[in-house]
Design a protein around this motif. Structure first.
Motif, short mmCIF file in Angstrom:
data_model
loop_
_atom_site.label_atom_id
_atom_site.label_comp_id
_atom_site.label_asym_id
_atom_site.label_seq_id
_atom_site.Cartn_x
_atom_site.Cartn_y
_atom_site.Cartn_z
N SER A 30 -0.19 -3.41 -4.12
CA SER A 30 -1.01 -2.99 -3.16
C SER A 30 -1.08 -1.66 -2.50
O SER A 30 -2.04 -0.83 -2.66
CB SER A 30 -1.65 -3.87 -2.13
N ARG A 31 0.37 -1.36 -1.64
CA ARG A 31 0.73 -1.22 -1.05
C ARG A 31 1.46 0.45 -1.64
O ARG A 31 1.01 1.63 -1.51
CB ARG A 31 2.31 -1.56 -0.12
N HIS A 32 1.95 0.06 -3.13
CA HIS A 32 2.45 0.81 -4.21
C HIS A 32 1.29 1.59 -4.88
O HIS A 32 1.72 2.57 -5.61
CB HIS A 32 3.33 0.41 -4.45
N GLY A 33 0.46 0.83 -4.74
CA GLY A 33 -0.90 1.31 -5.82
C GLY A 33 -0.91 1.05 -7.22
O GLY A 33 -1.72 1.68 -8.36
N LEU A 34 -0.06 -0.03 -8.07
CA LEU A 34 -0.01 -0.67 -8.83
C LEU A 34 -1.28 -1.97 -9.25
O LEU A 34 -1.60 -1.67 -8.39
CB LEU A 34 1.58 -1.00 -8.87
N THR A 35 -1.30 -1.81 -10.71
CA THR A 35 -2.53 -2.68 -10.83
C THR A 35 -2.02 -3.96 -10.77
O THR A 35 -1.20 -4.61 -11.87
CB THR A 35 -3.16 -1.89 -12.31
N ALA A 36 -2.83 -5.34 -10.61
CA ALA A 36 -2.14 -6.07 -10.54
C ALA A 36 -2.28 -7.08 -11.83
O ALA A 36 -2.80 -6.70 -12.86
CB ALA A 36 -3.26 -6.75 -9.33
#
Length: 203
Positions: free
Chosen positions: A191-197
Motif C-alpha cells: 500500500s505504501r508504495h502503490g503496488l498492486t496486491a
C-alpha cells in the motif's frame, strides 16, 4: 510456513539439504513439500518418531536437515500481482515493520501484545562478504545490489519442550501469529508504495 497462495514467502538462513547439494528448483520444491506434508502435520514428538521409524527415506532426510537449532534466522518477502518482490529495499522495509511489531526496542511500560518476540540484524556485505549476501538475496527472490545488506529476523527458543507442552505442540500457534504479522507487513509495504496486491487465491 508459507503456502503458494500466501502473499509472503520466508527464507531461512539454514538451507534445505537439496539446496546444499545444488539441486534444481523443482527438486527443492519437492523436498519442501515433503517436509510440509510428512513432518509438519505430526504435532507431537511421539507421532513424529513413529512416522520416521516407518520410513528410512524420511529418517535420512530428517537427519540431513541438521540438528534442532535454538537460534533461527530468516527473512520474509512479499508477492504482488506482478510476482515476487525483487527489491532489497522493499524486503528490508517489510522485515523492519515485522521487527517493530514484535520488538522490545520501543517499550514504554509493557510488552507488545503479540505471541512472540524477535530480534533482528542485517547480512551486511562488509561483514559477511558480497558473495554470501548475493547468494542469500537470490534465495529470497531478490536482485542482488553491491554493498546493500539484507535484513533478517531472529527467533531464539530457550524451551526444549516447546513441541510437548501441556496443550500440545506450541509451534503451530507461533506460526499462525507470525503469518498474520507477515501478511500485515506485506500489505503495508504494498500500500505504501502503490503496488498492486496479489489477487486473492492466486499462487
Amino acid at each position: 510456513m508459507a503456502g503458494p497462495k500466501d502473499v509472503f514467502t520466508v527464507t531461512p538462513f539454514q538451507r534445505l539439504p537439496a539446496e546444499r547439494v545444488g539441486a534444481t528448483a523443482s527438486e527443492i520444491r519437492d523436498q519442501l513439500d515433503t517436509i510440509r506434508n510428512r513432518f509438519v502435520p505430526h504435532f507431537s514428538d511421539r507421532d513424529l518418531v513413529a512416522a520416521l521409524s516407518t520410513s528410512p527415506t524420511l529418517l535420512e532426510l530428517f537427519r540431513e536437515m541438521g540438528s534442532d537449532q535454538c537460534i533461527v534466522a530468516y527473512s520474509f518477502n512479499f508477492k504482488t500481482a506482478d510476482g515476487l518482490n525483487t527489491s532489497i529495499d522493499l524486503l528490508n522495509e517489510m522485515n523492519e515493520f515485522m521487527f517493530q511489531k514484535m520488538s522490545v526496542q520501543t517499550l514504554d511500560d509493557k510488552l507488545p501484545s503479540v505471541e512472540m518476540i524477535v530480534t533482528a540484524s542485517t547480512f551486511d556485505p562488509e561483514n559477511y562478504g558480497q558473495a554470501f549476501v548475493d547468494h542469500y538475496a537470490k534465495r529470497c527472490g531478490l536482485v542482488p545490489e553491491p554493498g546493500k545488506g539484507i535484513k533478517f529476523l531472529i527467533s531464539t527458543n530457550q524451551n526444549p519442550w516447546i513441541t510437548a507442552t501441556d496443550d500440545g505442540n506450541f509451534v503451530p500457534r507461533l506460526m499462525t501469529s507470525l503469518a498474520e504479522i507477515a501478511r500485515g507487513a506485506a500489505d503495508k509495504v504494498i500500500s505504501r508504495h502503490g503496488l498492486t496486491a496479489m489477487p486473492t487465491g492466486k499462487p
